[in-house]
Design a protein around this motif. Structure first.
Motif, PDB file in Angstrom:
ATOM      1  N   ASP A   1       0.851  -1.194   0.000  1.00 54.26           N
ATOM      2  CA  ASP A   1       0.000   0.000   0.000  1.00 54.26           C
ATOM      3  C   ASP A   1       0.885   1.241   0.000  1.00 54.26           C
ATOM      4  N   PRO A   2       1.057   1.909  -1.146  1.00 55.90           N
ATOM      5  CA  PRO A   2       1.951   3.069  -1.182  1.00 55.90           C
ATOM      6  C   PRO A   2       1.457   4.245  -0.356  1.00 55.90           C
ATOM      7  N   GLN A   3       0.142   4.322  -0.125  1.00 57.94           N
ATOM      8  CA  GLN A   3      -0.380   5.420   0.684  1.00 57.94           C
ATOM      9  C   GLN A   3      -0.232   5.117   2.174  1.00 57.94           C
TER      10      GLN A   3
ATOM     11  N   GLN B   1       2.546   7.507  -8.404  1.00 60.03           N
ATOM     12  CA  GLN B   1       3.584   8.419  -7.924  1.00 60.03           C
ATOM     13  C   GLN B   1       3.985   8.080  -6.483  1.00 60.03           C
ATOM     14  N   ARG B   2       2.999   7.706  -5.669  1.00 60.44           N
ATOM     15  CA  ARG B   2       3.329   7.336  -4.281  1.00 60.44           C
ATOM     16  C   ARG B   2       4.197   6.081  -4.251  1.00 60.44           C
ATOM     17  N   GLN B   3       3.947   5.134  -5.158  1.00 62.38           N
ATOM     18  CA  GLN B   3       4.804   3.947  -5.175  1.00 62.38           C
ATOM     19  C   GLN B   3       6.207   4.296  -5.671  1.00 62.38           C
TER      20      GLN B   3
ATOM     21  N   VAL C   1       2.809  -3.744  -6.665  1.00 67.65           N
ATOM     22  CA  VAL C   1       2.011  -3.089  -7.708  1.00 67.65           C
ATOM     23  C   VAL C   1       0.557  -3.552  -7.709  1.00 67.65           C
ATOM     24  N   SER C   2       0.151  -4.332  -6.727  1.00 70.72           N
ATOM     25  CA  SER C   2      -1.202  -4.900  -6.739  1.00 70.72           C
ATOM     26  C   SER C   2      -2.282  -3.838  -6.553  1.00 70.72           C
ATOM     27  N   ALA C   3      -1.938  -2.689  -5.949  1.00 75.32           N
ATOM     28  CA  ALA C   3      -2.930  -1.638  -5.707  1.00 75.32           C
ATOM     29  C   ALA C   3      -2.998  -0.623  -6.849  1.00 75.32           C
TER      30      ALA C   3
ATOM     31  N   ILE D   1       7.249 -10.563  -4.278  1.00 73.37           N
ATOM     32  CA  ILE D   1       6.115 -11.346  -3.796  1.00 73.37           C
ATOM     33  C   ILE D   1       4.860 -10.867  -4.516  1.00 73.37           C
ATOM     34  N   SER D   2       4.127 -11.775  -5.152  1.00 74.19           N
ATOM     35  CA  SER D   2       2.966 -11.327  -5.917  1.00 74.19           C
ATOM     36  C   SER D   2       1.996 -12.467  -6.186  1.00 74.19           C
ATOM     37  N   HIS D   3       0.707 -12.072  -6.359  1.00 74.74           N
ATOM     38  CA  HIS D   3      -0.307 -13.008  -6.850  1.00 74.74           C
ATOM     39  C   HIS D   3      -0.405 -12.951  -8.375  1.00 74.74           C
ATOM     40  N   ASP D   4       0.077 -11.853  -8.945  1.00 73.73           N
ATOM     41  CA  ASP D   4      -0.088 -11.610 -10.371  1.00 73.73           C
ATOM     42  C   ASP D   4       0.990 -12.354 -11.152  1.00 73.73           C
ATOM     43  N   LEU D   5       0.622 -13.483 -11.721  1.00 73.76           N
ATOM     44  CA  LEU D   5       1.603 -14.328 -12.391  1.00 73.76           C
ATOM     45  C   LEU D   5       2.142 -13.683 -13.663  1.00 73.76           C
ATOM     46  N   SER D   6       1.352 -12.836 -14.330  1.00 72.96           N
ATOM     47  CA  SER D   6       1.837 -12.168 -15.532  1.00 72.96           C
ATOM     48  C   SER D   6       2.951 -11.183 -15.193  1.00 72.96           C
ATOM     49  N   VAL D   7       2.816 -10.496 -14.067  1.00 76.85           N
ATOM     50  CA  VAL D   7       3.862  -9.569 -13.627  1.00 76.85           C
ATOM     51  C   VAL D   7       5.113 -10.348 -13.233  1.00 76.85           C
ATOM     52  N   VAL D   8       4.937 -11.448 -12.515  1.00 77.96           N
ATOM     53  CA  VAL D   8       6.079 -12.269 -12.104  1.00 77.96           C
ATOM     54  C   VAL D   8       6.805 -12.814 -13.328  1.00 77.96           C
ATOM     55  N   GLU D   9       6.043 -13.273 -14.317  1.00 79.31           N
ATOM     56  CA  GLU D   9       6.664 -13.791 -15.541  1.00 79.31           C
ATOM     57  C   GLU D   9       7.515 -12.718 -16.215  1.00 79.31           C
ATOM     58  N   TYR D  10       7.054 -11.471 -16.155  1.00 76.43           N
ATOM     59  CA  TYR D  10       7.743 -10.371 -16.837  1.00 76.43           C
ATOM     60  C   TYR D  10       9.013  -9.934 -16.103  1.00 76.43           C
TER      61      TYR D  10
END
Length: 313
Positions: free
Chosen positions: A92-94, A150-152, A173-175, A202-211
């Protein structure tokens, strides 16, 4: 690539009413300079707990070494060199920024703790903001004046303030919206190429992890069930759980048909894990030995491991 951080049989357990809850069990991994190690699995599998253990934020058993030196038995001020070398990016960047502090103050805090002078801190804050694509004038503004992306970027700047060798990225980047997510991921890759920083992603997003990830660890109920180079695992998953995770990942192609390997059932409770292989209650290939004997991680190649009696490789 040199190994920066090494965990060996790292375990985290909590006392419960019916005994110990094993959140992380005997996990071994290496983080190498200039490399991203992806960590995937369902919610509740122990990913974030492992990240906190590697950060020395919670007690753990086993072995943890930074540049070959033990850090699990180090406490107090002796832990400061470790803190400078291992930083964290939050989901959570905020929520990770103090709403009453100006951005420059938030980024400067690690530098102040490290004893930097005011002039050196001011120069470093400006340098960091430029590196993450924000103007130096952003230092005088407050978190609510920025977008999520921007906060991230500000979170990245703060994590990199002391030029760490390792950054633990917990769902960073999940948020964010999809387009903003791509910008932040590309920024992280650019920074890595310049500085050779290592990421645990650490991520649930497999497309991001693959990249972004060079190698991947797949966790299930606190244990690593498969590990290896990302391209190899995506092309040919060896564990039925990995196969099911990849089959369930959304694909932006209307011609793509769902696999029959979709994951069914619920993740068992760590309070009472199943005997034998923890995945046998959901595995379409489970046999009697799976219900009786937990499979050990076995090498498929120098870089690949799988914990399965009947691997798909």
């Amino acid at each position: 690539m040199s190994t920066l951080l090494e965990a060996e049989n790292l375990s985290v357990r909590y006392p419960g009413k019916a005994g110990w809850v094993h959140a992380v069990s005997e996990v071994s991994l290496e983080l190498r300079a200039g490399e991203t190690l992806g960590l995937v699995g369902e919610s509740g599998c122990g990913k974030s707990t492992l990240g906190k253990a590697l950060m020395r934020l919670i007690p753990a058993q086993g072995a943890l070494r930074l540049n070959g030196s033990d850090v699990l038995g180090v406490e107090g001020r002796k832990l400061l060199p470790f803190r400078r070398q291992v930083q964290m990016m939050f989901q959570d960047p905020q929520g990770s920024l103090n709403p009453r502090q100006r951005i420059g103050t938030s980024i400067a805090r690690p530098l102040q703790v490290a004893g930097w002078s005011r002039s050196a801190i001011a120069a470093r804050v400006s340098e960091l903001l430029e590196e993450v694509g924000l103007p130096a004038s952003a230092a005088t503004r407050f978190p609510h004046e920025f977008s999520g992306g921007q906060r991230q970027r500000i979170g990245i700047a703060r994590a990199l303030a002391l030029e760490p060798g390792i950054v633990i990225c917990d769902e960073p980047v999940s948020a964010l919206d999809v387009s903003v997510r791509a910008q932040v991921i590309n920024l992280m890759r650019d920074i890595q190429q310049r500085s050779q920083v290592a990421y645990l992603f650490i991520s649930h997003d497999l497309s991001v992890v693959e990249y972004i990830a060079h190698r991947v660890l797949v966790m299930y109920l606190g244990r690593v069930v498969e590990s290896g180079p990302t391209a190899q695992i995506w092309a040919s998953p060896a564990h039925p759980y990995t196969h099911a995770l990849l089959a369930a990942a959304p694909v932006a192609d209307p011609r793509h048909s769902r696999s029959d390997a979709l994951l069914e059932g619920e993740l068992p409770s760590p309070l009472s894990p199943p005997p034998g292989c923890a995945f046998h209650t959901r595995c379409p290939y489970a046999q009697a030995i799976c219900r009786q004997q937990r499979p050990a991680l076995q090498a498929l190649s120098p870089e690949r491991q799988v914990a399965c009696h009947f691997s798909l490789s």
